[in-house]
Design a protein around this motif. Sequence first.
Motif, mmCIF file in Angstrom:
data_model
loop_
_atom_site.group_PDB
_atom_site.id
_atom_site.type_symbol
_atom_site.label_atom_id
_atom_site.label_comp_id
_atom_site.label_asym_id
_atom_site.label_seq_id
_atom_site.Cartn_x
_atom_site.Cartn_y
_atom_site.Cartn_z
ATOM 1 N N VAL A 15 -1.772 7.992 16.509
ATOM 2 C CA VAL A 15 -1.108 8.335 15.252
ATOM 3 C C VAL A 15 -1.787 7.540 14.138
ATOM 4 O O VAL A 15 -2.078 6.352 14.302
ATOM 5 C CB VAL A 15 0.391 7.970 15.312
ATOM 6 N N PHE A 16 -2.025 8.242 13.021
ATOM 7 C CA PHE A 16 -2.683 7.617 11.872
ATOM 8 C C PHE A 16 -1.815 7.743 10.633
ATOM 9 O O PHE A 16 -1.111 8.738 10.452
ATOM 10 C CB PHE A 16 -4.043 8.278 11.605
ATOM 11 N N VAL A 17 -1.854 6.743 9.791
ATOM 12 C CA VAL A 17 -1.178 6.791 8.504
ATOM 13 C C VAL A 17 -2.248 7.000 7.426
ATOM 14 O O VAL A 17 -3.341 6.438 7.516
ATOM 15 C CB VAL A 17 -0.342 5.505 8.254
ATOM 16 N N TYR A 18 -1.931 7.875 6.482
ATOM 17 C CA TYR A 18 -2.809 8.150 5.339
ATOM 18 C C TYR A 18 -2.050 7.736 4.087
ATOM 19 O O TYR A 18 -0.848 8.001 3.981
ATOM 20 C CB TYR A 18 -3.135 9.647 5.255
ATOM 21 N N TYR A 19 -2.728 7.117 3.155
ATOM 22 C CA TYR A 19 -2.017 6.622 1.980
ATOM 23 C C TYR A 19 -2.944 6.536 0.771
ATOM 24 O O TYR A 19 -4.158 6.358 0.913
ATOM 25 C CB TYR A 19 -1.396 5.244 2.268
ATOM 26 N N GLN A 20 -2.316 6.696 -0.395
ATOM 27 C CA GLN A 20 -3.023 6.501 -1.659
ATOM 28 C C GLN A 20 -1.976 6.475 -2.763
ATOM 29 O O GLN A 20 -0.808 6.824 -2.544
ATOM 30 C CB GLN A 20 -4.020 7.624 -1.928
ATOM 31 N N ILE A 21 -2.399 6.057 -3.927
ATOM 32 C CA ILE A 21 -1.554 6.181 -5.110
ATOM 33 C C ILE A 21 -1.788 7.569 -5.690
ATOM 34 O O ILE A 21 -2.934 7.994 -5.839
ATOM 35 C CB ILE A 21 -1.899 5.089 -6.143
ATOM 36 N N CYS A 22 -0.717 8.274 -6.000
ATOM 37 C CA CYS A 22 -0.841 9.615 -6.569
ATOM 38 C C CYS A 22 -1.534 9.526 -7.925
ATOM 39 O O CYS A 22 -1.113 8.760 -8.787
ATOM 40 C CB CYS A 22 0.550 10.227 -6.735
ATOM 41 N N PRO A 23 -2.597 10.307 -8.110
ATOM 42 C CA PRO A 23 -3.312 10.241 -9.388
ATOM 43 C C PRO A 23 -2.499 10.766 -10.560
ATOM 44 O O PRO A 23 -2.778 10.426 -11.712
ATOM 45 C CB PRO A 23 -4.562 11.091 -9.156
ATOM 46 N N LYS A 24 -1.465 11.577 -10.274
ATOM 47 C CA LYS A 24 -0.667 12.156 -11.360
ATOM 48 C C LYS A 24 0.457 11.226 -11.792
ATOM 49 O O LYS A 24 0.676 11.032 -12.976
ATOM 50 C CB LYS A 24 -0.082 13.499 -10.938
ATOM 51 N N CYS A 25 1.199 10.674 -10.836
ATOM 52 C CA CYS A 25 2.396 9.906 -11.211
ATOM 53 C C CYS A 25 2.318 8.423 -10.823
ATOM 54 O O CYS A 25 3.267 7.683 -11.082
ATOM 55 C CB CYS A 25 3.640 10.543 -10.611
ATOM 56 N N ASN A 26 1.216 7.994 -10.253
ATOM 57 C CA ASN A 26 1.024 6.590 -9.889
ATOM 58 C C ASN A 26 2.092 6.042 -8.946
ATOM 59 O O ASN A 26 2.365 4.846 -8.944
ATOM 60 C CB ASN A 26 0.936 5.701 -11.134
ATOM 61 N N GLU A 27 2.675 6.937 -8.166
ATOM 62 C CA GLU A 27 3.581 6.503 -7.106
ATOM 63 C C GLU A 27 2.840 6.654 -5.778
ATOM 64 O O GLU A 27 1.925 7.466 -5.663
ATOM 65 C CB GLU A 27 4.849 7.380 -7.087
ATOM 66 N N PRO A 28 3.244 5.874 -4.773
ATOM 67 C CA PRO A 28 2.541 5.975 -3.500
ATOM 68 C C PRO A 28 2.795 7.295 -2.775
ATOM 69 O O PRO A 28 3.909 7.819 -2.815
ATOM 70 C CB PRO A 28 3.082 4.797 -2.693
ATOM 71 N N ILE A 29 1.755 7.816 -2.148
ATOM 72 C CA ILE A 29 1.845 8.957 -1.244
ATOM 73 C C ILE A 29 1.475 8.418 0.129
ATOM 74 O O ILE A 29 0.425 7.802 0.290
ATOM 75 C CB ILE A 29 0.833 10.068 -1.607
ATOM 76 N N ILE A 30 2.346 8.640 1.093
ATOM 77 C CA ILE A 30 2.106 8.168 2.458
ATOM 78 C C ILE A 30 2.319 9.330 3.406
ATOM 79 O O ILE A 30 3.281 10.086 3.248
ATOM 80 C CB ILE A 30 3.048 6.989 2.795
ATOM 81 N N GLY A 31 1.420 9.503 4.342
ATOM 82 C CA GLY A 31 1.545 10.583 5.316
ATOM 83 C C GLY A 31 1.167 10.094 6.699
ATOM 84 O O GLY A 31 0.461 9.107 6.866
ATOM 85 N N ILE A 32 1.673 10.833 7.679
ATOM 86 C CA ILE A 32 1.410 10.521 9.084
ATOM 87 C C ILE A 32 0.759 11.741 9.719
ATOM 88 O O ILE A 32 1.162 12.863 9.427
ATOM 89 C CB ILE A 32 2.757 10.238 9.816
ATOM 90 N N LYS A 33 -0.214 11.526 10.590
ATOM 91 C CA LYS A 33 -0.704 12.667 11.358
ATOM 92 C C LYS A 33 -1.278 12.256 12.700
ATOM 93 O O LYS A 33 -1.713 11.121 12.895
ATOM 94 C CB LYS A 33 -1.711 13.486 10.571
#
Length: 55
Positions: A15-33
Amino acid sequence: MNNATVGQNKNKEWVFVYYQICPKCNEPIIGIKVPKKREWYPSRFDTEGLVLLHK
Ligand SMILES: [Zn+2]
């Protein structure tokens, strides 16, 4: 996005976590896959099948 190893789930899939700061709203985006392909380490740009947590 950036990615990192979380660990193996109960089916012994990696399992991997993907993450970044959203370029539009500067809130974190976190995903799992769990990569479908048996890659040694999935590309941080391959977000297919990502389950996102985003406000
Ligand atoms: Zn956003």
